[in-house]
Motif scaffolding. Structure first.
Motif, PDB file in Angstrom:
ATOM      1  N   ILE A  27       0.926  -1.107  -0.103  1.00  0.00           N
ATOM      2  CA  ILE A  27      -0.039  -0.128  -0.172  1.00  0.00           C
ATOM      3  C   ILE A  27       0.773   1.294   0.015  1.00  0.00           C
ATOM      4  CG2 ILE A  27      -1.971  -1.094   0.944  1.00  0.00           C
ATOM      5  CD1 ILE A  27      -1.260   0.069   3.807  1.00  0.00           C
ATOM      6  N   SER A  28       2.240   1.187  -0.002  1.00  0.00           N
ATOM      7  CA  SER A  28       2.979   2.521  -0.094  1.00  0.00           C
ATOM      8  C   SER A  28       2.953   2.692  -1.477  1.00  0.00           C
ATOM      9  CB  SER A  28       4.127   2.156   0.770  1.00  0.00           C
ATOM     10  OG  SER A  28       5.175   1.236  -0.285  1.00  0.00           O
ATOM     11  N   GLY A  29       3.724   3.894  -1.670  1.00  0.00           N
ATOM     12  CA  GLY A  29       3.525   4.488  -2.857  1.00  0.00           C
ATOM     13  C   GLY A  29       4.546   4.018  -3.834  1.00  0.00           C
ATOM     14  N   ASN A  30       4.198   4.615  -5.224  1.00  0.00           N
ATOM     15  CA  ASN A  30       5.133   4.202  -6.485  1.00  0.00           C
ATOM     16  C   ASN A  30       4.745   2.979  -6.777  1.00  0.00           C
ATOM     17  OD1 ASN A  30       6.659   4.737  -8.559  1.00  0.00           O
ATOM     18  ND2 ASN A  30       8.543   4.555  -7.348  1.00  0.00           N
ATOM     19  N   GLY A  31       3.835   2.337  -6.773  1.00  0.00           N
ATOM     20  CA  GLY A  31       3.232   0.783  -7.219  1.00  0.00           C
ATOM     21  C   GLY A  31       2.637   0.920  -8.244  1.00  0.00           C
ATOM     22  N   ILE A  32       1.717  -0.091  -8.667  1.00  0.00           N
ATOM     23  CA  ILE A  32       1.291  -0.354 -10.134  1.00  0.00           C
ATOM     24  C   ILE A  32       0.201   0.781 -10.456  1.00  0.00           C
ATOM     25  CG2 ILE A  32      -0.153  -1.854 -11.482  1.00  0.00           C
ATOM     26  CD1 ILE A  32       0.738  -4.211  -9.804  1.00  0.00           C
ATOM     27  N   PHE A  33      -0.565   1.064  -9.597  1.00  0.00           N
ATOM     28  CA  PHE A  33      -1.534   2.183 -10.015  1.00  0.00           C
ATOM     29  C   PHE A  33      -0.899   3.437  -9.916  1.00  0.00           C
ATOM     30  CE2 PHE A  33      -4.699  -0.810  -8.170  1.00  0.00           C
ATOM     31  CZ  PHE A  33      -5.760  -0.753  -9.352  1.00  0.00           C
ATOM     32  N   SER A  34       0.062   3.984  -9.323  1.00  0.00           N
ATOM     33  CA  SER A  34       1.099   5.052  -9.353  1.00  0.00           C
ATOM     34  C   SER A  34       1.503   5.006 -10.938  1.00  0.00           C
ATOM     35  CB  SER A  34       2.081   5.157  -8.447  1.00  0.00           C
ATOM     36  OG  SER A  34       1.445   5.214  -7.185  1.00  0.00           O
ATOM     37  N   LYS A  35       2.082   3.998 -11.029  1.00  0.00           N
ATOM     38  CA  LYS A  35       2.520   3.951 -12.459  1.00  0.00           C
ATOM     39  C   LYS A  35       1.603   4.083 -13.510  1.00  0.00           C
ATOM     40  CE  LYS A  35       6.957   1.564 -11.778  1.00  0.00           C
ATOM     41  NZ  LYS A  35       6.801   0.856 -10.197  1.00  0.00           N
ATOM     42  N   LYS A  36       0.427   3.498 -13.472  1.00  0.00           N
ATOM     43  CA  LYS A  36      -0.779   3.667 -14.341  1.00  0.00           C
ATOM     44  C   LYS A  36      -1.004   5.226 -14.722  1.00  0.00           C
ATOM     45  CE  LYS A  36      -3.388  -0.636 -13.889  1.00  0.00           C
ATOM     46  NZ  LYS A  36      -4.182  -1.129 -15.087  1.00  0.00           N
ATOM     47  N   CYS A  37      -0.990   5.865 -13.393  1.00  0.00           N
ATOM     48  CA  CYS A  37      -1.475   7.458 -13.352  1.00  0.00           C
ATOM     49  C   CYS A  37      -0.445   8.191 -14.054  1.00  0.00           C
ATOM     50  CB  CYS A  37      -1.972   7.824 -12.068  1.00  0.00           C
ATOM     51  SG  CYS A  37      -3.110   6.894 -11.215  1.00  0.00           S
ATOM     52  N   THR A  38       0.663   7.886 -13.547  1.00  0.00           N
ATOM     53  CA  THR A  38       1.775   8.463 -14.113  1.00  0.00           C
ATOM     54  C   THR A  38       2.117   8.678 -15.813  1.00  0.00           C
ATOM     55  OG1 THR A  38       3.115   8.281 -12.065  1.00  0.00           O
ATOM     56  CG2 THR A  38       4.428   8.832 -14.102  1.00  0.00           C
ATOM     57  N   GLU A  39       1.577   7.403 -16.310  1.00  0.00           N
ATOM     58  CA  GLU A  39       2.026   6.931 -17.768  1.00  0.00           C
ATOM     59  C   GLU A  39       0.741   7.871 -18.453  1.00  0.00           C
ATOM     60  OE1 GLU A  39       2.485   2.765 -18.159  1.00  0.00           O
ATOM     61  OE2 GLU A  39       4.515   3.079 -17.454  1.00  0.00           O
ATOM     62  N   PHE A  40      -0.545   7.730 -17.793  1.00  0.00           N
ATOM     63  CA  PHE A  40      -1.540   8.466 -18.320  1.00  0.00           C
ATOM     64  C   PHE A  40      -1.277   9.948 -18.550  1.00  0.00           C
ATOM     65  CE2 PHE A  40      -5.774  10.536 -18.242  1.00  0.00           C
ATOM     66  CZ  PHE A  40      -6.581   9.701 -19.074  1.00  0.00           C
ATOM     67  N   ILE A  41      -0.833  10.521 -17.498  1.00  0.00           N
ATOM     68  CA  ILE A  41      -0.634  11.759 -17.400  1.00  0.00           C
ATOM     69  C   ILE A  41       0.244  12.358 -18.658  1.00  0.00           C
ATOM     70  CG2 ILE A  41       0.381  13.872 -16.211  1.00  0.00           C
ATOM     71  CD1 ILE A  41      -0.662  12.631 -13.767  1.00  0.00           C
ATOM     72  N   GLN A  42       1.590  11.518 -18.570  1.00  0.00           N
ATOM     73  CA  GLN A  42       2.448  11.862 -19.588  1.00  0.00           C
ATOM     74  C   GLN A  42       1.906  11.600 -21.182  1.00  0.00           C
ATOM     75  OE1 GLN A  42       5.820  10.187 -16.546  1.00  0.00           O
ATOM     76  NE2 GLN A  42       5.705   8.929 -18.574  1.00  0.00           N
ATOM     77  N   ASN A  43       1.319  10.520 -21.461  1.00  0.00           N
ATOM     78  CA  ASN A  43       0.657  10.060 -22.643  1.00  0.00           C
ATOM     79  C   ASN A  43      -0.582  11.142 -23.227  1.00  0.00           C
ATOM     80  OD1 ASN A  43       2.475   8.033 -22.663  1.00  0.00           O
ATOM     81  ND2 ASN A  43       1.052   6.620 -22.032  1.00  0.00           N
ATOM     82  N   ASN A  44      -1.175  11.571 -22.097  1.00  0.00           N
ATOM     83  CA  ASN A  44      -2.314  12.296 -22.639  1.00  0.00           C
ATOM     84  C   ASN A  44      -2.058  14.031 -22.634  1.00  0.00           C
ATOM     85  OD1 ASN A  44      -5.003  10.601 -22.849  1.00  0.00           O
ATOM     86  ND2 ASN A  44      -3.671   9.459 -21.495  1.00  0.00           N
TER      87      ASN A  44
END
Ligand SMILES: *Cc1c(COP(=O)(O)O)cnc(C)c1O
Length: 373
Positions: A27-44
């Motif tokens: 449950i700490s940071g920088n896991g799978i959902f964090s990566k999905k969100c980060t990539e979403f921001i970068q790509n969109n």
């Protein structure tokens, strides 16, 4: 209140994704959902590298830390903003220099900026009010000419555009906010956006408590060390999972917001004495705020009261930063930023959130019409 000003608009998937994280045991940071969100921001949104943060405020604080500001350094920004814009830099000992705004977009008046630049100026911080872009061609030219850092406070701005560029993608470093009151939410949350390739490595270190732990997680080094100043800016996976549900529904939420925004505009545009939001033709705003400008402060307060009697909560903002006690302690006095002060007294925001019903919106429109007759 029968019709609130804001209500957290959920997508039904938040609970499912948060539960997934709880079951995973990580449950700490920088896991799978964090990566999905980060990539979403970068790509969109045309961002080179995004880092999730615990708030828009903390993204601005990470930026100020990155800039290695020293006492006496100056940072130019509007006074018509939230205190976080100024606090981030005050925390580093720098001095906010407030610039007046335009009376149409309520953004920095690009023609007044140059007069505030001096040898101590280190950064320029445009705030894109209501997701409506500042005049970025002029602003970018100034930061190039005077070699200033360009920091976009894009807390309102996700999805908004200036010409063909997304808000947040033009600054060397920028900040998004996912606070409950913004377009895309995670309770408290934000993102640090880096657009200069050379800044990415250090930003990652500042974000992870001054360590190169992220490099270690990627397997690029065999142990991690403390290499710079930093802090804990990253949110837990619980917040990232929530945020991912919001991103998955970004298009629907944004379409709904645009629809309601246009509906207010249509429903109120013929009222004499009531000014509606204005923006240049070549920008696309993100419908974050629908505000009206009354002829004077008494009428603004009067309309707010009238709506309240109908069970409708409308609110105003921003009380100019330079008129607060902290602004006074920086040497500012009322009267110094006339457009900011005037707009602040006359502006009222109407309820706007994805789940606002058309029937409710009609009541707001009717209430405004009644008062303006
Ligand atoms: C909301 C907001 C912030 C702060 O964002 P948080 O996520 O609430 O910390 C900063 N600047 C502006 C202009 C904002 O509206």
């Amino acid at each position: 209140m029968k019709i609130p000003f804001n209500s957290a608009s959920l997508t039904k998937k938040e609970l499912e994704y948060v539960t997934e994280v709880l079951r995973s045991g990580k449950i700490s940071g920088n896991g799978i959902f964090s990566k999905k969100c980060t990539e979403f921001i970068q790509n969109n949104f045309g961002i080179k590298q995004a880092f999730l943060t615990t708030s828009g405020t903390s993204a601005l604080e990470a930026i100020a830390l990155f800039l290695d500001l020293e006492p006496g350094d100056e940072v130019i920004m509007p006074s018509f903003t939230y205190p976080s814009t100024a606090n981030a830099f005050l925390l580093r000992g720098a001095i906010p220099r407030f610039c007046d705004i335009r009376n149409d977009t309520l953004n920095l008046d690009e023609n007044l900026i140059e007069a505030l630049i001096n040898e101590n100026t280190k950064a320029l911080v445009p705030v894109h009010y209501a997701g409506t872009a500042c005049e970025m061609d002029t602003i970018c030219a100034l930061t190039k000419q005077y070699k200033l850092a360009l920091v976009e406070d894009a807390a309102h701005g996700i999805g908004g555009r200036y010409k063909d560029r997304f808000l947040g993608s033009m600054g060397d470093m920028s900040a998004f906010s996912f606070h409950e009151t913004k377009n895309i939410i995670s309770g408290e949350g934000g993102a640090l956006l880096i657009n200069d390739e050379e800044m990415v490595e250090r930003a990652e270190i500042i974000w992870e408590k001054g360590t190169n732990r992220t490099k270690f997680f990627r397997g690029e080094i065999d142990k991690y060390t403390w290499v710079d100043v930093g802090s804990s800016f990253l949110p837990s996976e619980l917040n990232a999972a929530f945020l991912w549900a919001q991103f998955e529904h970004l298009k629907e939420s944004q379409d709904r917001r645009n629809f309601l925004w246009k509906r207010y505009n249509e429903g109120l545009k013929d009222i004499k004495g009531l000014d509606l939001p204005q923006h240049p033709e070549d920008i696309i705003h993100n419908s974050y705020i629908f505000h009206v400008i009354l002829p004077n402060g008494e009428m603004r307060d009067g309309l707010m009261k009238h709506l309240k009697t109908l069970g409708i909560l409308a609110v105003f903002h921003y009380i100019p930063l330079h008129s607060f006690p902290v602004g006074h302690s920086l040497g500012y006095r009322e009267g110094e930023l006339p457009i900011t002060e005037d707009m602040s007294k006359r502006l009222l925001r109407l309820p706007l959130f994805h789940t606002l019903k058309e029937k409710e919106q009609n009541e707001v429109i009717k209430g405004v019409r009644q008062y303006m007759q």
